[in-house]
Structure formats: structure tokens, C-alpha cells
Design an enzyme around this catalytic site. Sequence first.
Site, short mmCIF file in Angstrom:
data_model
loop_
_atom_site.label_atom_id
_atom_site.label_comp_id
_atom_site.label_asym_id
_atom_site.label_seq_id
_atom_site.Cartn_x
_atom_site.Cartn_y
_atom_site.Cartn_z
N ASP A 1 0.95 -0.98 -0.08
CA ASP A 1 -0.14 -0.03 0.02
C ASP A 1 0.89 0.97 0.32
O ASP A 1 0.27 2.61 0.05
CB ASP A 1 -1.24 0.32 1.14
CG ASP A 1 -0.24 0.00 2.65
OD1 ASP A 1 0.60 -0.09 2.85
OD2 ASP A 1 -1.51 0.01 3.59
N SER A 2 1.93 1.21 -0.27
CA SER A 2 3.24 2.61 0.06
C SER A 2 2.94 3.00 -1.48
O SER A 2 3.37 3.56 -1.99
CB SER A 2 4.35 1.23 0.14
OG SER A 2 5.17 0.30 -0.87
N ASP B 1 -1.15 -5.89 -0.14
CA ASP B 1 -1.76 -5.55 1.51
C ASP B 1 -2.78 -4.77 0.79
O ASP B 1 -3.02 -4.29 0.10
CB ASP B 1 -0.98 -4.17 0.67
CG ASP B 1 0.26 -3.63 2.04
OD1 ASP B 1 0.05 -4.78 3.34
OD2 ASP B 1 1.28 -2.89 1.86
N LYS C 1 -1.18 -9.57 2.67
CA LYS C 1 -0.58 -8.79 3.59
C LYS C 1 -1.70 -7.92 4.51
O LYS C 1 -2.54 -6.84 3.89
CB LYS C 1 0.14 -8.46 3.85
CG LYS C 1 1.47 -7.25 4.85
CD LYS C 1 2.92 -7.06 4.53
CE LYS C 1 2.56 -5.77 4.38
NZ LYS C 1 1.96 -4.80 4.48
N GLU D 1 -1.61 -5.34 8.15
CA GLU D 1 -0.57 -5.06 9.27
C GLU D 1 -1.33 -4.94 10.88
O GLU D 1 -2.48 -4.39 11.04
CB GLU D 1 -0.74 -3.30 9.51
CG GLU D 1 0.17 -2.94 7.42
CD GLU D 1 0.33 -1.32 7.74
OE1 GLU D 1 0.61 -0.78 8.25
OE2 GLU D 1 1.09 -1.17 6.63
N GLU E 1 9.47 -4.25 10.48
CA GLU E 1 9.77 -2.89 10.47
C GLU E 1 10.11 -1.77 10.84
O GLU E 1 9.25 -2.02 12.38
CB GLU E 1 8.26 -2.58 9.17
CG GLU E 1 8.71 -0.77 8.99
CD GLU E 1 7.91 -0.71 6.83
OE1 GLU E 1 7.20 -1.08 7.11
OE2 GLU E 1 8.21 0.97 7.08
#
Length: 293
Positions: free
Chosen positions: A56-57, A95, A125, A127, A191
Amino acid sequence: MSKPPQTDPAERRPVTLTKLGEMRALGEPIVMVTAYDHPSAQVAEAAGVDIVLVGDSAANTVLGYADTVPVTVEEMLMLAAAVRRGLRTPLLVGDLPFGSYEASDEQAIATAHRFVKEAGCDAVKVEGSAERARAIVRAGVPVMGHVGLTPQTATALGGYRAQGRTAERAKAVLDEALELQAAGCFSIVFEAIPGAVTDVIVEPMEIPVIGIGAGASTDGQVLVLHDMLGISGGFQPKFVKRYADVRGEMLRGMRAFAEDVRTRAFPAPEHTYGIAPEELARLKQQLGDRQRA
Ligand code: KIV
């Protein structure tokens, strides 16, 4: 001794979850990169990376948002589908964007299924969120976890800064990682964690840990494509190593094009289509006839 990575694209076999587990067991480092479009995916394929993450970057790197929060499922699906079309062997992870999985297990499962069915992702993915990860795994979609600095909730973490810098915070990161592991995640991203903390908290992990700004003791490393290749200018986190200056090269090329157009150096004869002389003569004749009529 671990086998050298297979770099001949034709001979490489698709990377499976089992293969990633084997790599971890053999101490063979796992290479992961982000990608957001078809040409970058083709480069990742040719470079022989193991995992491609449509992170999602993308929100910051290709869509121009200030952070990752606004990116939508639809935007992520379009990017992930383009990446899918450029990949054959790396495992493709999508993501799940902020707001697309936190509300309920049903929401998380529905979004994860869209990433698999519509974009062809092999895994998704999330978070944090061990509960949602468990639900998605039970619904048949492999899940990669993400702990430490989790950009979707960076505000609650005190901004974009290293995590786990006190004994209590480091223990909390480990607990979250263990919860994700217990939930059935096949792998996890650490991270922005001090390397010495990672050295300690990676020990109890039984699944491949991929680090970004988390030191050298993880099973693999990931970097954001635009940071690693120097595609965007601006702020660069401490943990980034720059392997190319793509932005500089693009700027050089675009300036040269502008200069050529302005000086009429482009296009040259070799960039121009030809026509048989007799056809050109007939055209001129026809136009001349029309003007005289
Ligand atoms: O979105 C992303 O690019 C990521 C990586 C930093 C792991 O989550």
C-alpha cells in the site's frame, strides 16, 4: 551448504510457501521487493526475486497521496492485476489497504478473496490484526503479517519512527508477531526495529521473517522499489540503500528529448516513415490537379 539462487528465468520454478519455509530452514536469504506496475514486475521476474509485494506504499510511490491511508481496494486491485501479468515465478502478495479488513472477519475475508480472484494474488498482507489474519487464513488465503512500524496506524505509534526501543515496546512487538504466527501467517514483515532487538525477538519465530529497517538477522529483506532504485526524490528512510538513480536517468532523458524537440534535432530521418517516390509523385500530382481545377 545452501544452493545458489536459480537466476535463469526459464529454469526457475514458482516460489511456494513451502519453498519459503525451506529457504528459512536452509538459511537462504529471501529477497522481497515491492512493485506496482507491469514493467517493474517484469524486472522483478528477470532479477529472480522470491516475493513481490504490491504494497500500500503505492499510495505514496505511484498515486501521490501523502500517506498510505487513502489508497482504496479498487486502486490496489488495478495495480496488483498489472503486476500479476508481469510475473511468473515470484510469490505475489497484495497489501490489504487501511479500512478494508479491520471492521469484521467478513469484511477481511471478502477483501482478501477479491485480491486472489480479481488480481491473481497468491497471498495478502495485513498490518497487525491477528484476529483478521486468522479469519482470512481459515477462508483459504495465505496471509503475511506486518509488525513494528505499521504505516496504516503510524499516528497511533507516534509517527514514522523506529519501534521497540524500550524493553516493554520490544516485547509488545514480539507478542504481536507471535499472535500473527499463531493465527497461521506464513511469513511476517518486521519494519523499523533496532537490529539488536530483532536479533532477540526473531529467535522464537518459526515462520520466515522479512525485515525492512530491522537489521540483518531476519530471514529475508524487503525494500520499497522507488527507494531502492531512486525513482522518487525527497525523504529517504535511514534503512534504505540506493542501488540505482532511475529518477536522475529519467530526468536526463526527458531533458535531452525536450532539447532535441526545441532545436529540431528530433525526429531525424531514421525516425520517419518512408513512401515510394512514385507514390509521392502521384500524391503531388493529384493535389496539383485539384488546385488547378
Ligand atoms: O507497503 C509496503 O511497501 C510495505 C513494505 C514496507 C513491507 O508494507
